[in-house]
Design a protein around this motif. Structure first.
Motif, PDB file in Angstrom:
ATOM      1  N   ALA A   1      -6.758   2.624  -3.826  1.00 56.54           N
ATOM      2  CA  ALA A   1      -7.259   2.482  -5.195  1.00 56.54           C
ATOM      3  C   ALA A   1      -7.909   3.777  -5.666  1.00 56.54           C
ATOM      4  O   ALA A   1      -7.742   4.179  -6.832  1.00 56.54           O
ATOM      5  CB  ALA A   1      -8.254   1.327  -5.263  1.00 56.54           C
ATOM      6  N   MET A   2      -8.633   4.445  -4.771  1.00 53.73           N
ATOM      7  CA  MET A   2      -9.240   5.731  -5.138  1.00 53.73           C
ATOM      8  C   MET A   2      -8.162   6.785  -5.391  1.00 53.73           C
ATOM      9  O   MET A   2      -8.350   7.674  -6.233  1.00 53.73           O
ATOM     10  CB  MET A   2     -10.181   6.209  -4.038  1.00 53.73           C
ATOM     11  CG  MET A   2     -11.508   5.449  -3.964  1.00 53.73           C
ATOM     12  SD  MET A   2     -12.437   5.408  -5.517  1.00 53.73           S
ATOM     13  CE  MET A   2     -12.726   7.146  -5.810  1.00 53.73           C
ATOM     14  N   LEU A   3      -7.030   6.703  -4.696  1.00 50.40           N
ATOM     15  CA  LEU A   3      -5.925   7.642  -4.942  1.00 50.40           C
ATOM     16  C   LEU A   3      -5.439   7.538  -6.388  1.00 50.40           C
ATOM     17  O   LEU A   3      -5.195   8.557  -7.041  1.00 50.40           O
ATOM     18  CB  LEU A   3      -4.772   7.378  -3.975  1.00 50.40           C
ATOM     19  CG  LEU A   3      -3.458   8.124  -4.262  1.00 50.40           C
ATOM     20  CD1 LEU A   3      -3.665   9.639  -4.190  1.00 50.40           C
ATOM     21  CD2 LEU A   3      -2.354   7.678  -3.313  1.00 50.40           C
ATOM     22  N   ILE A   4      -5.309   6.302  -6.895  1.00 52.43           N
ATOM     23  CA  ILE A   4      -4.874   6.138  -8.278  1.00 52.43           C
ATOM     24  C   ILE A   4      -5.910   6.733  -9.235  1.00 52.43           C
ATOM     25  O   ILE A   4      -5.568   7.401 -10.219  1.00 52.43           O
ATOM     26  CB  ILE A   4      -4.631   4.650  -8.601  1.00 52.43           C
ATOM     27  CG1 ILE A   4      -3.543   4.092  -7.693  1.00 52.43           C
ATOM     28  CG2 ILE A   4      -4.229   4.487 -10.064  1.00 52.43           C
ATOM     29  CD1 ILE A   4      -3.215   2.634  -7.951  1.00 52.43           C
ATOM     30  N   ILE A   5      -7.187   6.506  -8.945  1.00 51.95           N
ATOM     31  CA  ILE A   5      -8.242   7.093  -9.781  1.00 51.95           C
ATOM     32  C   ILE A   5      -8.145   8.617  -9.748  1.00 51.95           C
ATOM     33  O   ILE A   5      -8.311   9.286 -10.780  1.00 51.95           O
ATOM     34  CB  ILE A   5      -9.631   6.610  -9.316  1.00 51.95           C
ATOM     35  CG1 ILE A   5      -9.790   5.115  -9.595  1.00 51.95           C
ATOM     36  CG2 ILE A   5     -10.752   7.394 -10.011  1.00 51.95           C
ATOM     37  CD1 ILE A   5     -11.092   4.518  -9.099  1.00 51.95           C
TER      38      ILE A   5
ATOM     39  N   ILE B   1       3.744   5.650 -13.119  1.00 55.44           N
ATOM     40  CA  ILE B   1       2.368   5.161 -13.270  1.00 55.44           C
ATOM     41  C   ILE B   1       2.317   3.645 -13.472  1.00 55.44           C
ATOM     42  O   ILE B   1       1.329   3.002 -13.096  1.00 55.44           O
ATOM     43  CB  ILE B   1       1.634   5.882 -14.418  1.00 55.44           C
ATOM     44  CG1 ILE B   1       2.372   5.703 -15.758  1.00 55.44           C
ATOM     45  CG2 ILE B   1       1.446   7.355 -14.085  1.00 55.44           C
ATOM     46  CD1 ILE B   1       1.608   6.285 -16.942  1.00 55.44           C
ATOM     47  N   ILE B   2       3.382   3.069 -14.050  1.00 59.93           N
ATOM     48  CA  ILE B   2       3.439   1.605 -14.158  1.00 59.93           C
ATOM     49  C   ILE B   2       3.639   0.993 -12.777  1.00 59.93           C
ATOM     50  O   ILE B   2       3.038  -0.035 -12.434  1.00 59.93           O
ATOM     51  CB  ILE B   2       4.569   1.159 -15.109  1.00 59.93           C
ATOM     52  CG1 ILE B   2       4.401   1.795 -16.496  1.00 59.93           C
ATOM     53  CG2 ILE B   2       4.603  -0.359 -15.215  1.00 59.93           C
ATOM     54  CD1 ILE B   2       3.156   1.370 -17.225  1.00 59.93           C
ATOM     55  N   MET B   3       4.479   1.633 -11.963  1.00 64.59           N
ATOM     56  CA  MET B   3       4.707   1.150 -10.606  1.00 64.59           C
ATOM     57  C   MET B   3       3.438   1.245  -9.763  1.00 64.59           C
ATOM     58  O   MET B   3       3.192   0.402  -8.894  1.00 64.59           O
ATOM     59  CB  MET B   3       5.845   1.942  -9.949  1.00 64.59           C
ATOM     60  CG  MET B   3       6.195   1.489  -8.540  1.00 64.59           C
ATOM     61  SD  MET B   3       6.785  -0.216  -8.471  1.00 64.59           S
ATOM     62  CE  MET B   3       8.436  -0.025  -9.134  1.00 64.59           C
ATOM     63  N   MET B   4       2.628   2.267 -10.004  1.00 63.00           N
ATOM     64  CA  MET B   4       1.328   2.355  -9.318  1.00 63.00           C
ATOM     65  C   MET B   4       0.511   1.098  -9.588  1.00 63.00           C
ATOM     66  O   MET B   4      -0.085   0.515  -8.678  1.00 63.00           O
ATOM     67  CB  MET B   4       0.548   3.582  -9.799  1.00 63.00           C
ATOM     68  CG  MET B   4       0.970   4.902  -9.227  1.00 63.00           C
ATOM     69  SD  MET B   4      -0.167   6.190  -9.795  1.00 63.00           S
ATOM     70  CE  MET B   4       0.730   7.657  -9.330  1.00 63.00           C
ATOM     71  N   TRP B   5       0.477   0.696 -10.868  1.00 62.57           N
ATOM     72  CA  TRP B   5      -0.285  -0.498 -11.234  1.00 62.57           C
ATOM     73  C   TRP B   5       0.319  -1.736 -10.583  1.00 62.57           C
ATOM     74  O   TRP B   5      -0.409  -2.591 -10.055  1.00 62.57           O
ATOM     75  CB  TRP B   5      -0.319  -0.658 -12.756  1.00 62.57           C
ATOM     76  CG  TRP B   5      -1.050  -1.898 -13.160  1.00 62.57           C
ATOM     77  CD1 TRP B   5      -2.399  -2.048 -13.315  1.00 62.57           C
ATOM     78  CD2 TRP B   5      -0.465  -3.183 -13.417  1.00 62.57           C
ATOM     79  NE1 TRP B   5      -2.693  -3.346 -13.658  1.00 62.57           N
ATOM     80  CE2 TRP B   5      -1.529  -4.066 -13.728  1.00 62.57           C
ATOM     81  CE3 TRP B   5       0.844  -3.663 -13.422  1.00 62.57           C
ATOM     82  CZ2 TRP B   5      -1.319  -5.408 -14.038  1.00 62.57           C
ATOM     83  CZ3 TRP B   5       1.061  -5.012 -13.724  1.00 62.57           C
ATOM     84  CH2 TRP B   5      -0.016  -5.859 -14.027  1.00 62.57           C
ATOM     85  N   VAL B   6       1.652  -1.842 -10.626  1.00 57.78           N
ATOM     86  CA  VAL B   6       2.327  -2.979  -9.999  1.00 57.78           C
ATOM     87  C   VAL B   6       1.992  -3.035  -8.507  1.00 57.78           C
ATOM     88  O   VAL B   6       1.716  -4.102  -7.945  1.00 57.78           O
ATOM     89  CB  VAL B   6       3.851  -2.887 -10.205  1.00 57.78           C
ATOM     90  CG1 VAL B   6       4.582  -3.933  -9.369  1.00 57.78           C
ATOM     91  CG2 VAL B   6       4.200  -3.061 -11.680  1.00 57.78           C
TER      92      VAL B   6
ATOM     93  N   MET C   1       0.831  -1.212   0.000  1.00 57.92           N
ATOM     94  CA  MET C   1       0.000   0.000   0.000  1.00 57.92           C
ATOM     95  C   MET C   1       0.863   1.259   0.000  1.00 57.92           C
ATOM     96  O   MET C   1       0.520   2.257  -0.642  1.00 57.92           O
ATOM     97  CB  MET C   1      -0.954  -0.005   1.194  1.00 57.92           C
ATOM     98  CG  MET C   1      -2.096  -0.986   1.068  1.00 57.92           C
ATOM     99  SD  MET C   1      -3.395  -0.737   2.290  1.00 57.92           S
ATOM    100  CE  MET C   1      -2.529  -1.143   3.800  1.00 57.92           C
ATOM    101  N   LEU C   2       1.993   1.220   0.718  1.00 58.68           N
ATOM    102  CA  LEU C   2       2.908   2.361   0.688  1.00 58.68           C
ATOM    103  C   LEU C   2       3.483   2.565  -0.712  1.00 58.68           C
ATOM    104  O   LEU C   2       3.663   3.705  -1.153  1.00 58.68           O
ATOM    105  CB  LEU C   2       4.037   2.142   1.694  1.00 58.68           C
ATOM    106  CG  LEU C   2       3.664   2.309   3.168  1.00 58.68           C
ATOM    107  CD1 LEU C   2       4.801   1.838   4.066  1.00 58.68           C
ATOM    108  CD2 LEU C   2       3.304   3.759   3.486  1.00 58.68           C
ATOM    109  N   VAL C   3       3.759   1.465  -1.416  1.00 60.02           N
ATOM    110  CA  VAL C   3       4.250   1.575  -2.793  1.00 60.02           C
ATOM    111  C   VAL C   3       3.219   2.287  -3.664  1.00 60.02           C
ATOM    112  O   VAL C   3       3.551   3.158  -4.465  1.00 60.02           O
ATOM    113  CB  VAL C   3       4.581   0.182  -3.371  1.00 60.02           C
ATOM    114  CG1 VAL C   3       4.834   0.256  -4.878  1.00 60.02           C
ATOM    115  CG2 VAL C   3       5.795  -0.410  -2.671  1.00 60.02           C
ATOM    116  N   VAL C   4       1.946   1.923  -3.491  1.00 58.57           N
ATOM    117  CA  VAL C   4       0.868   2.561  -4.269  1.00 58.57           C
ATOM    118  C   VAL C   4       0.810   4.055  -3.974  1.00 58.57           C
ATOM    119  O   VAL C   4       0.744   4.891  -4.879  1.00 58.57           O
ATOM    120  CB  VAL C   4      -0.486   1.906  -3.953  1.00 58.57           C
ATOM    121  CG1 VAL C   4      -1.630   2.710  -4.597  1.00 58.57           C
ATOM    122  CG2 VAL C   4      -0.528   0.470  -4.451  1.00 58.57           C
ATOM    123  N   ALA C   5       0.825   4.414  -2.694  1.00 50.09           N
ATOM    124  CA  ALA C   5       0.647   5.817  -2.303  1.00 50.09           C
ATOM    125  C   ALA C   5       1.852   6.681  -2.657  1.00 50.09           C
ATOM    126  O   ALA C   5       1.704   7.884  -2.881  1.00 50.09           O
ATOM    127  CB  ALA C   5       0.378   5.903  -0.796  1.00 50.09           C
TER     128      ALA C   5
END
Length: 524
Positions: free
Chosen positions: A265-269, A135-140, A126-130
């Protein structure tokens, strides 16, 4: 001070803890060692996340780490702080919950090890996402959250939990694939207009060129992103995995899933929403968010009402509240965006609080069936009082935290002119209120079952809940100035406006000033 290094340490702590626990032999190592490593890493994440968030908000400057790969700005810091706080509190609650499961034979030593290993890995992903700027790393990162949590969802290895875990993997993996399509389209679009195509994967590099992107490609990309990452967020109709996963997972994991993962997930959106608005204007992104939001709110409200399983009822409530966040983005403007971010915070703490309480009820009654749960106030008075408070807070009653974000959502909807949507939203909220109040009257009040042993759960299981209820009440009565400042800075990033100019926006200024006034009055 090297803040970039602190960002790296923040991400490394839960990863190192997970790998260290995985390397330990499960049979010869006492459970207490796993608990100590688990709690120490989460405490470090808590301290560093709050410190870095305070630094970013007060200085107004983002922190980059490992080149441009990781980026902590005011928008990301809202979610990093949420991960740190709720991760620590649900992790602390895990100690009592897992000990109880071991005592009654629901978990073996190897399952305990698996739980703590994947809990820390979950926090890391989750820290990786935030924090990802790539943008590819976000998906990963969002895909990795699925792989790390599937073992937590199926932790009990029962037929229902394994079924929920498989459903979770299949639906989320298929759904998030759409997010990859949207990500690749954005990259391809950016590579055509940027001089250095290698920079087209970095969100901060993409943003200045967004106005040059192809309109049709960006519309398609945003639809794919909304569907793909909306699957992980639990937006209708991609939400089908959520009730099963949240209800079958251990209660601390349910709190982390609902309180934080859905918000990541909403952060990525939101990141894709920013790009889309800059590229094609606000009309199309807001319309899509309005459609997904009102469908999620409307459908989930009736699902909440019809459920007899306590955790499934709370899970469908998560679908409804993620829909509220999407609705706020659809309303747009400073109020809508601020309401969306505030709702992520308020709902995160409230839902983590309630899922931990559902764990107390499960420990006491041995069931999630609300038809068999009654008289909690008489059987476990502290849990009963806290559960009633939590249910009223989730129903958005004043003076609790979610009341503020819900009021802002309604005001944003009215200001934006979406009156019909606001009316449907209000009717759906009425159904949810009826469902949650019904739980209070029937299960919290009610008559205690005959032969039920009276006495609350241990203090270790109640400490994190006292902290959470304090936050839920505190944020509702007197929202702290640092939280207001962080939300304001994050709103400026979403709208791509200067925060000083935004602060003077009509109505936005008045509402935030009113909140600050209430905080000052309460402190006096």
């Amino acid at each position: 001070m090297d803040y970039a290094m602190l960002v790296v340490v923040l991400m490394a702590l839960p990863l190192v803890a997970s790998l260290l626990m995985a390397a330990l032999p499960s049979k010869s190592v006492p459970r207490g060692l796993y608990e100590a490593i688990h709690l120490a890493s989460l405490a470090g994440v808590l301290v560093l996340s709050l410190f870095l968030t305070a630094q970013v908000v007060t200085s107004g400057e983002a922190v980059n780490a490992i080149g441009l790969w990781f980026h902590l700005d005011a928008l990301g810091s809202v979610f990093v702080a949420l991960i740190g706080c709720i991760g620590f509190l649900t992790g602390f609650y895990s100690l009592a919950y897992i000990r109880h499961d071991v005592e009654i034979g629901h978990m073996s030593p190897s399952q305990v090890k698996q739980y703590y290993v994947f809990f820390s890995l979950f926090v890391f992903t989750m820290l990786v996402v935030a924090l990802s700027n790539n943008i590819i790393m976000m998906w990963v990162g969002i895909e990795a959250t699925t792989l790390s949590t599937v073992f937590l969802v199926g932790a009990y290895s029962t037929k229902l939990s394994l079924e929920a875990a498989w459903k979770y993997v299949i639906v989320c993996t298929a759904g998030v694939a759409f997010g990859l399509y949207g990500t690749v389209l954005v990259y391809a679009n950016a590579a055509d207009v940027m001089a250095d195509a290698h920079q087209a994967v970095f969100w901060t590099s993409l943003l200045p060129y967004a106005s040059q992107f192809d309109v049709v490609l960006m519309q398609i990309a945003f639809v794919f992103a909304a569907i793909g990452f909306g699957t992980k967020a639990g937006l209708f109709p991609m939400h089908t995995w959520l009730p099963d996963a949240h209800s079958e997972a251990p209660s601390p994991v349910s709190g982390l899933l609902s309180g934080v993962l859905l918000k990541c997930a909403m952060l990525i959106i939101i990141r894709f929403y920013i790009l889309a608005v800059q590229a094609i204007g606000p009309a199309f992104p807001q319309l899509l968010m309005l459609v997904l939001g009102i469908l999620s709110v409307g459908v989930a409200a009736f699902a909440v009402f019809s459920q007899d399983d306590l955790k499934r009822k709370l899970a469908y409530s998560s679908c409804e509240n993620v829909g509220v966040v999407a609705l706020c983005l659809g309303f747009g403007g400073p109020l809508g965006v601020a309401a969306a971010l505030l709702h992520c915070i308020m709902h995160g703490f409230t839902k983590a609080f309630l899922f931990c309480l559902s764990g107390n009820v499960l420990m006491k009654y041995g069931t999630r069936d609300l038809n068999k749960i009654s008289g909690i106030l008489k059987v476990a008075p502290v849990t009963g009082v806290l559960l009633a408070i939590g249910l009223f807070a989730l129903a958005c009653f004043p003076p609790f935290a979610m009341f503020i974000s819900e009021v802002m959502a309604f005001v944003a909807g009215i200001v934006s002119g979406n009156i019909v949507i606001v009316v449907v939203f209000a009717l759906a909220l009425t159904v949810v209120i009826a469902a949650l109040v019904g739980v209070v009257t029937r299960s919290v009040m009610g008559t205690a079952p005959e032969g039920m042993k009276k006495g609350d759960v241990g203090a270790l299981a109640l400490v994190p809940e006292f902290v959470l209820v304090a936050v839920v009440v505190w944020f509702g009565v007197a929202l702290p100035q640092p939280v207001l400042a962080g939300v304001e800075e994050a709103t400026a990033i979403v709208l791509q406006q200067d925060s000083d100019v935004l602060h003077e926006a009509p109505l936005f200024k008045d509402l935030f000033a009113a909140t600050e006034g209430a905080r000052d009055a309460a402190s006096e």
